[in-house]
Motif scaffolding. Structure first.
Motif, PDB file in Angstrom:
ATOM      1  N   LYS A  10       0.836  -1.204   0.000  1.00 24.10           N
ATOM      2  CA  LYS A  10       0.000   0.000   0.000  1.00 24.10           C
ATOM      3  C   LYS A  10       0.869   1.251   0.000  1.00 24.10           C
ATOM      4  O   LYS A  10       0.605   2.216  -0.737  1.00 24.10           O
ATOM      5  CB  LYS A  10      -0.913  -0.016   1.224  1.00 24.10           C
ATOM      6  N   GLN A  11       1.918   1.249   0.809  1.00 20.56           N
ATOM      7  CA  GLN A  11       2.831   2.392   0.844  1.00 20.56           C
ATOM      8  C   GLN A  11       3.505   2.605  -0.511  1.00 20.56           C
ATOM      9  O   GLN A  11       3.642   3.748  -0.976  1.00 20.56           O
ATOM     10  CB  GLN A  11       3.909   2.159   1.915  1.00 20.56           C
ATOM     11  N   PHE A  12       3.892   1.512  -1.144  1.00 20.19           N
ATOM     12  CA  PHE A  12       4.593   1.610  -2.425  1.00 20.19           C
ATOM     13  C   PHE A  12       3.716   2.292  -3.469  1.00 20.19           C
ATOM     14  O   PHE A  12       4.203   3.112  -4.263  1.00 20.19           O
ATOM     15  CB  PHE A  12       4.998   0.213  -2.905  1.00 20.19           C
ATOM     16  N   LEU A  13       2.446   1.964  -3.491  1.00 20.93           N
ATOM     17  CA  LEU A  13       1.527   2.571  -4.465  1.00 20.93           C
ATOM     18  C   LEU A  13       1.356   4.065  -4.215  1.00 20.93           C
ATOM     19  O   LEU A  13       0.998   4.814  -5.134  1.00 20.93           O
ATOM     20  CB  LEU A  13       0.162   1.880  -4.400  1.00 20.93           C
ATOM     21  N   GLU A  14       1.636   4.502  -3.003  1.00 21.10           N
ATOM     22  CA  GLU A  14       1.479   5.918  -2.656  1.00 21.10           C
ATOM     23  C   GLU A  14       2.733   6.735  -2.928  1.00 21.10           C
ATOM     24  O   GLU A  14       2.682   7.969  -2.918  1.00 21.10           O
ATOM     25  CB  GLU A  14       1.091   6.042  -1.176  1.00 21.10           C
ATOM     26  N   VAL A  15       3.866   6.074  -3.189  1.00 23.97           N
ATOM     27  CA  VAL A  15       5.117   6.792  -3.468  1.00 23.97           C
ATOM     28  C   VAL A  15       5.079   7.312  -4.904  1.00 23.97           C
ATOM     29  O   VAL A  15       4.900   6.542  -5.852  1.00 23.97           O
ATOM     30  CB  VAL A  15       6.341   5.879  -3.274  1.00 23.97           C
ATOM     31  N   GLU A  16       5.244   8.603  -5.066  1.00 27.47           N
ATOM     32  CA  GLU A  16       5.161   9.218  -6.387  1.00 27.47           C
ATOM     33  C   GLU A  16       6.206   8.625  -7.342  1.00 27.47           C
ATOM     34  O   GLU A  16       7.392   8.622  -7.058  1.00 27.47           O
ATOM     35  CB  GLU A  16       5.369  10.730  -6.279  1.00 27.47           C
ATOM     36  N   GLY A  17       5.738   8.126  -8.465  1.00 31.59           N
ATOM     37  CA  GLY A  17       6.630   7.619  -9.508  1.00 31.59           C
ATOM     38  C   GLY A  17       7.148   6.220  -9.294  1.00 31.59           C
ATOM     39  O   GLY A  17       7.839   5.677 -10.165  1.00 31.59           O
ATOM     40  N   ALA A  18       6.837   5.585  -8.165  1.00 31.20           N
ATOM     41  CA  ALA A  18       7.428   4.280  -7.852  1.00 31.20           C
ATOM     42  C   ALA A  18       6.924   3.192  -8.803  1.00 31.20           C
ATOM     43  O   ALA A  18       7.719   2.443  -9.387  1.00 31.20           O
ATOM     44  CB  ALA A  18       7.124   3.901  -6.405  1.00 31.20           C
ATOM     45  N   LEU A  19       5.612   3.080  -8.966  1.00 31.39           N
ATOM     46  CA  LEU A  19       5.065   2.046  -9.837  1.00 31.39           C
ATOM     47  C   LEU A  19       5.445   2.309 -11.295  1.00 31.39           C
ATOM     48  O   LEU A  19       5.724   1.374 -12.057  1.00 31.39           O
ATOM     49  CB  LEU A  19       3.544   1.979  -9.689  1.00 31.39           C
ATOM     50  N   ILE A  20       5.503   3.570 -11.676  1.00 28.09           N
ATOM     51  CA  ILE A  20       5.900   3.925 -13.049  1.00 28.09           C
ATOM     52  C   ILE A  20       7.315   3.432 -13.336  1.00 28.09           C
ATOM     53  O   ILE A  20       7.579   2.847 -14.393  1.00 28.09           O
ATOM     54  CB  ILE A  20       5.800   5.453 -13.249  1.00 28.09           C
ATOM     55  N   LEU A  21       8.235   3.664 -12.403  1.00 34.53           N
ATOM     56  CA  LEU A  21       9.613   3.214 -12.603  1.00 34.53           C
ATOM     57  C   LEU A  21       9.696   1.695 -12.630  1.00 34.53           C
ATOM     58  O   LEU A  21      10.452   1.120 -13.434  1.00 34.53           O
ATOM     59  CB  LEU A  21      10.515   3.760 -11.497  1.00 34.53           C
ATOM     60  N   LEU A  22       8.921   1.027 -11.796  1.00 30.01           N
ATOM     61  CA  LEU A  22       8.918  -0.436 -11.785  1.00 30.01           C
ATOM     62  C   LEU A  22       8.462  -0.980 -13.133  1.00 30.01           C
ATOM     63  O   LEU A  22       9.062  -1.924 -13.666  1.00 30.01           O
ATOM     64  CB  LEU A  22       7.998  -0.941 -10.668  1.00 30.01           C
ATOM     65  N   VAL A  23       7.443  -0.372 -13.715  1.00 32.57           N
ATOM     66  CA  VAL A  23       6.964  -0.798 -15.033  1.00 32.57           C
ATOM     67  C   VAL A  23       8.037  -0.557 -16.092  1.00 32.57           C
ATOM     68  O   VAL A  23       8.233  -1.376 -16.996  1.00 32.57           O
ATOM     69  CB  VAL A  23       5.659  -0.058 -15.386  1.00 32.57           C
TER      70      VAL A  23
END
Length: 702
Positions: free
Chosen positions: A91-104
């Motif tokens: 849940k925290q990871f999804l709230e970090v700006e740009g985190a999921l974008i960089l993972l993709v």
């Protein structure tokens, strides 16, 4: 008493001086000489990570900064995947700006390859680790919903199925299956990715061919887990309740290629696949509907424009992912970028001063003066003198004068407009020499394309023309580029239409459709770029996508207007070069862009009071990847030398941009860049290379 007082006063002065020394920024030797350094602001300090997820994201991005897409990235991804098993961390990871974008993007970057820059074992290991993180994250509905919202996220996952190892393919298919079952948006994005994939380097014969091929091949054993994932994925596409029309269209396409009998024959002996195969066959047997999407790749008369748009999407996305996973360090020791000694710069400066004196002496012929100017240009740009001699021998300067004469016979251009058009002509000439090893020749196509954008820019910048009229113009212009017989509504429009006619004089539309598809692509990209101009800052991902597409399609069109067509790698080279040059332009225009609310990858850090060091490094790294001759196979000695010289020249232009806007960067970074400048950075920052070059060419002084 007086002695004590003086001693105490000196002590106070010393303490105050020490505090000023420690607490206030100080100009270094190089920075003192750069005029724009007076605009320097204090960069904000990045706070400590707020939680475990943010700390792990920083570790991943830090690994990319240090070494790019290497072993440290795999280690960071493996650690992240373990932590994401905790729902709170996820849940925290999804709230970090740009985190999921960089993972993709750690998935999507693997799509990029050149003939001598292939995927390595480390690439495959990183891909597997990144897909595992996505699989863990999307076990919760919130994670899956977030992935579907990431721009091009499902596209990256879909394309990965074509090149990943079997285990990673299976993971990717599981993600796609979950997406099509989740929502109409997930279904739509996966189907669009499947349709577009038929037109990118996979050269698909039909939908899903790349994932079905291992199942239909009689020469390789079938991996049961992978085969099950494929069968389930297609079955869920055919029964998804959120998109009833699309399911019927896919069913029609599958029946048309007789997939039922092919799968039955190939998998009949595998008992473990009996249940998923029967589920798929039952799904295929339902109602069908003729598709409204193209299902015959590379058929020029029906879907060539769609093919070109799909490949533009492919190039844009892979370059976007590549850029964000390159190291945030200067590529020293990897080829063209090198550090020069102060002695080298002093000798270069002395030689330039000597040449200036010789030119003013009046003792030399025009031919000798031209040779002096070529040497001065070479010293400024950090290339060998023979580079500009070769430009002269190839006709670069003579054909540029031919362009100027023809351009001025059409319109009374001011210097800036002519320079804008001239830069584009030089790009065409450069591609003609680099890709085709040809002497340059001015053509109607070069002239027409190069004059289009002074004309269209002037039209769109004209405040006397209403926004509604400009929108109508954009539509009419697109139709004219597509070959329709569109009547001009004004003299200004007729001049633009005439530019398209010049291109048509050079290339037959039926024989060379990509020459015109490329023009439509750059026009669409220019239209999208209007979103960059706003008082409200657009999302960074949107700015990045627009910048990549606009720059890439611009030089892609240059490439197609040389000979009418290009190979896949030639097109990728042109597109990547265009992206790099666009980012250099954005850096050079930062001050103007900030003033008019034009948002780019270099205005954003400034507005956030953050240094742009990493972006400048990745820009130079990108040029290294796209231009370095070592990354391309089958180049002769001439091609190697030209590309290497071009890389040195573009590096110097980027260094000049850093000098011009030194206040965007940290002081240590400017100091490091200064060491890579072939002449003192102060002198380089004052040189207007392109304007000076055009002036010398025009007066036949080079």
């Amino acid at each position: 008493m007086a002695v004590v007082f003086v001693a105490w006063l000196l002590f106070v002065v010393a303490v105050v001086g020490w505090l000023f020394y420690k607490l206030f920024p100080r100009e270094t030797g190089v920075l003192k000489t750069l005029p724009s350094n007076r605009l320097r602001v204090k960069f904000v300090e990045i706070p400590a990570p707020a939680n475990t997820a943010e700390g792990l994201f920083r570790k991943l991005s830090g690994a990319l900064d240090v070494e790019g897409y290497g072993k440290k990235v795999e280690d960071a991804l493996v650690e992240l995947n373990v932590a994401l098993a905790d729902p709170q961390v996820a849940k925290q990871f999804l709230e970090v700006e740009g985190a999921l974008i960089l993972l993709v993007k750690c998935v999507g970057t693997n799509g990029f390859q050149l003939s001598n820059r292939r995927r390595t074992a480390q690439h495959y290991a990183n891909l597997e680790a990144a897909l595992n993180c996505l699989a863990t994250l999307t076990k919760a509905e919130a994670g899956l919903a977030a992935l579907i919202k990431v721009n091009e996220g499902l596209y990256d996952v879909y394309v990965a199925v074509s090149y990943a190892k079997t285990a990673s393919r299976t993971t990717a298919l599981s993600l796609l299956t979950s997406a099509v079952q989740h929502s109409e948006q997930g279904y739509k994005d996966v189907l669009t990715s499947a349709v577009d994939y038929m037109y990118i380097p996979g050269d698909e014969e039909y939908l899903f061919a790349h994932m079905l091929h291992p199942l239909l091949s009689s020469t390789e054993p079938v991996d049961t887990a992978y085969a099950t994932a494929v069968l389930k994925f297609i079955e869920k596409l055919l029964v998804a309740p959120c998109a009833p029309q699309q399911t019927k269209m896919i069913r029609h396409h599958i029946k048309a290629i007789d997939l039922t009998s092919k799968l039955t024959e190939s998998l009949k002996s595998n008992a473990e696949l009996s249940a998923p195969l029967n589920d798929l066959l039952a799904a295929i047997s339902g109602d069908d509907l003729s598709p409204d999407f193209h299902t015959v790749p590379f058929e020029k008369t029906t879907c060539y424009s769609h093919q070109f748009a799909s490949r533009t999407r492919w190039f844009t996305r892979t370059l976007n992912c590549l850029f964000n996973t390159l190291p945030a360090t200067l590529p020293l020791g990897q080829g063209a970028l090198q550090k020069f000694t102060d002695e080298f710069r002093r000798k270069s400066e002395d030689r330039m001063n000597q040449l200036k004196v010789l030119k003013r002496s009046g003792d030399f012929t025009p031919e000798e003066i031209s040779k002096f100017n070529r040497e001065m240009s070479a010293l400024t740009l950090g290339v060998g003198v023979d580079f500009f001699d070769h430009m002269k021998e190839c006709g670069m300067f003579e054909e540029t004068r031919a362009f100027i004469e023809r351009a001025e016979s059409i319109e009374n251009w001011n210097h800036e407009e002519l320079l804008q058009a001239g830069r584009n002509v030089w790009t065409c000439f450069g591609l003609q020499m680099i890709i085709y090893q040809q002497n340059v020749t001015m053509s109607d196509a070069y002239l027409g394309y190069s004059l289009l954008y002074p004309y269209t820019d002037n039209y769109l910048d004209d405040d006397s023309i209403s926004g509604a009229d400009k929108k109508i113009f954009q539509d009419l212009f697109t139709r004219r580029l597509a070959g329709e017989n569109v009547e001009a509504r004004s003299e200004a429009e007729q001049k633009i239409w005439n530019c398209v006619t010049l291109i048509e004089n050079r290339f037959n539309r039926k024989e060379f459709p990509n020459a015109f598809n490329s023009l439509i692509a750059i026009n669409e990209a220019q239209t999208k770029s209007l979103q960059q101009h706003s008082k409200n800052v657009p999302p960074e991902e949107l700015i990045m996508e627009i910048s990549m597409e606009k720059g890439g399609t611009s030089v892609l069109a240059d490439g197609y207007l040389v000979n009418g067509d290009m190979t896949e790698e030639e097109a990728l080279f042109a597109f990547g070069l265009g992206v790099a040059l666009q980012l250099v332009d954005d850096l050079q225009d930062t001050s103007r862009d900030i003033a008019v609310h034009q948002h780019t990858l270099f205005t954003l850090p400034y507005m956030k009071q953050q240094p742009a060091d990493a972006r400048a490094c990745r820009l130079i790294q990108l040029m290294q990847v796209m231009v370095d001759p070592a990354n391309y196979a089958n180049l002769d000695d001439g091609g190697n030398k030209l590309r290497f010289a071009m890389l040195k020249m573009t590096n110097t232009i980027a260094i000049k941009a850093v000098a011009k806007y030194c206040y965007l960067f940290t002081e240590p970074f400017v100091e490091e860049v200064a060491q890579c400048s072939p002449i003192p950075l102060t002198n380089l920052s004052r040189v207007n290379n392109m304007a000076r070059m055009l002036q010398m060419v025009r007066s036949d002084q080079i």
